[in-house]
Write an enzyme that holds these catalytic residues in place. Structure first.
Site, PDB file in Angstrom:
ATOM      1  N   SER A   1       0.786  -1.235   0.000  1.00  0.00           N
ATOM      2  CA  SER A   1       0.000   0.000   0.000  1.00  0.00           C
ATOM      3  C   SER A   1       0.814   1.280   0.000  1.00  0.00           C
ATOM      4  O   SER A   1       0.241   2.356  -0.200  1.00  0.00           O
ATOM      5  CB  SER A   1      -0.967  -0.003   1.186  1.00  0.00           C
ATOM      6  OG  SER A   1      -2.043  -0.879   0.930  1.00  0.00           O
TER       7      SER A   1
ATOM      8  N   SER B   1      -1.557  -9.470   0.994  1.00  0.00           N
ATOM      9  CA  SER B   1      -2.155 -10.774   1.291  1.00  0.00           C
ATOM     10  C   SER B   1      -1.371 -11.575   2.328  1.00  0.00           C
ATOM     11  O   SER B   1      -1.289 -12.804   2.261  1.00  0.00           O
ATOM     12  CB  SER B   1      -2.299 -11.602  -0.006  1.00  0.00           C
ATOM     13  OG  SER B   1      -3.085 -10.914  -0.946  1.00  0.00           O
TER      14      SER B   1
END
Length: 445
Positions: A59, A298
């Protein structure tokens, strides 16, 4: 204060303790840069991590997406406060009223209100982002635009789509030409075929108590704007130096005023963050104000990116397993306390409650949830990943450190979650991991 070279031993020890196969740390402090590596890029190959190893930064990619948007704002091609539908007239959202109100500022401050934790698999072609945004009408509108901060990957995907429509090029090409090339960031890539021919780390999970390679990237091309960049520690330090000092190899891609605007607080955020700028997140270490990001792909590759502008300091930590969620913060704290000289954060005193009943249950926000359970009189929390074949991180014991505020029992220094109540005093939501998750919210994905 410690010598920066001591960080190598700290990294080696903390990586072993956290079960991280491989990691790299980059530090810049008052103009001096250092990079340290440990472990292997894959337990299958045993190839050592070195300073040139590519990792997924997750991110932190959002800060590049936001800078691309602001570059187009400087061109006069975009306005942060115009409704997005003016740039994407065919945009479909579940709530017609929200469709007419959502702006780029909402998207870049995680306050658009629609479901945020989604990764819509639409292939790896140049139309991947377009095809994903075509499905945004499926995303529930959990809050009105601007009502709350709730970390929103989908919002940055939508912002990325605006960038490529207005610029007339694929999002990844816009970032490369407008940002990466002027900063000399020649070791940063979005697409797997760019990465596979270069030295790179792979993500790991834990099986039978040992790290094992997980044979998946962890996201798809539609998530380029929200989390898809691969980079080296050296390139991440170039990004840090640009935001700390304006340093660039070519013409700076955005003005000093825009660079400051990206980091300036725009609104309050959800725990563990205090405020949000335009993509950049703001927290504290004691009285020191940090401007930061970081990422989690993830639970396979986790990273930290933390700056302390008044001290001309930045650190990036790149890792290839879920243990990076432990390793990264420990390295960041060591650097802040031992290199910069900030005082350690004091631990909060846990508050004992006679009854946990109001707090128990599962709170959902798309592909992520947070579950609160009572285990023999102790309160436990767990982030739950609602995606097939992607493991959830381990549960952990939590303690109250304030009214409706939780911290990990193992580290009560930093609040980790906050329960929210309605006007009748009922617990209806929880802030965790930057999300605002509703009890009984719709789950998709």
């Amino acid at each position: 204060m410690s010598n920066v070279q001591e960080l190598q031993g700290v990294l080696d020890e903390e990586a072993r303790g956290a079960g991280v196969p491989g990691a790299v740390v980059g530090v810049t402090y008052r103009g001096e840069e250092s990079v340290f590596a440990t472990g292997v890029s894959s337990v299958d190959t045993g190839l050592p991590v070195d300073p040139g190893t590519l990792f997924m930064i997750g991110s932190t990619s959002k800060t590049f997406a936001a800078a691309a948007v602001l570059a187009l704002v400087e061109d006069g091609a975009l306005d942060l406060d115009k409704p997005v539908v003016e740039y994407l007239p065919d945009l479909r959202l579940a709530d017609p009223e929200a469709r007419g109100k959502v702006t780029l500022r909402h998207l870049l401050t995680h306050s658009a209100g629609f479901l945020g934790d989604v990764d819509l698999a639409t292939g790896w072609g140049d139309d991947a982002l377009s095809l994903a945004v075509d499905r945004f009408g499926e995303l529930p509108q959990n809050f009105a635009p601007g009502e709350v901060f709730s970390y929103c990957n989908a919002g940055f995907q939508l912002a990325g789509r605006v960038v490529e429509v207005v610029a007339g090029e694929a999002f990844e090409d816009v970032v490369r030409v407008r940002l990466l090339e002027p900063l000399g960031m020649t070791e940063s890539y979005y697409l797997p075929w760019e990465v596979l021919t270069r030295r790179h780390a792979v993500g790991h999970v834990v099986r039978d108590g040992e790290p094992a390679v997980e044979h998946t990237v962890g996201l798809t091309r539609s998530s380029s704007a929200s989390g898809g960049l691969w980079s080296t520690a050296g390139d991440q330090l170039k990004w840090a130096r640009f935001f700390l000092t304006g340093e660039a190899e070519g013409k700076p891609p955005i003005s000093d005023a825009t660079r400051d605007l990206l980091r300036a607080p725009q609104r309050g955020a959800a725990l563990p963050f205090d405020e949000v700028g335009l993509s950049w997140l703001r927290t504290r270490h004691g009285d020191a104000r940090l401007v930061r990001h970081g990422g989690n792909v993830s639970n396979l590759q986790l990273s930290e990116f933390v700056t302390l502008p008044e001290e001309d300091f930045a650190v990036t930590v790149l890792t290839n397993s879920v243990g990076g969620g432990v390793l990264g913060p420990r390295v960041v704290d060591w650097c802040l306390e031992n290199l910069v000289g900030l005082p350690p954060i004091a631990s909060a005193t846990p508050v004992r409650l006679p009854d946990f009943a109001d707090y128990l249950g599962r709170f959902e926000t798309g592909e992520l949830g947070f579950e609160v359970t009572d285990r023999d009189g102790a309160l436990w929390g767990q982030m739950v990943v609602n995606v097939e074949d992607i493991p959830s991180p381990p549960a952990f014991e939590v303690v109250f450190v304030g009214e409706d505020v939780l911290a990990k029992a193992a580290d009560p220094r930093k609040p980790a979650a906050r329960f929210l109540r309605d006007e009748r005093g009922r617990v209806t939501s929880i802030e965790f991991g930057g999300r605002t998750a509703k009890r009984g919210a719709t789950v998709t994905g």
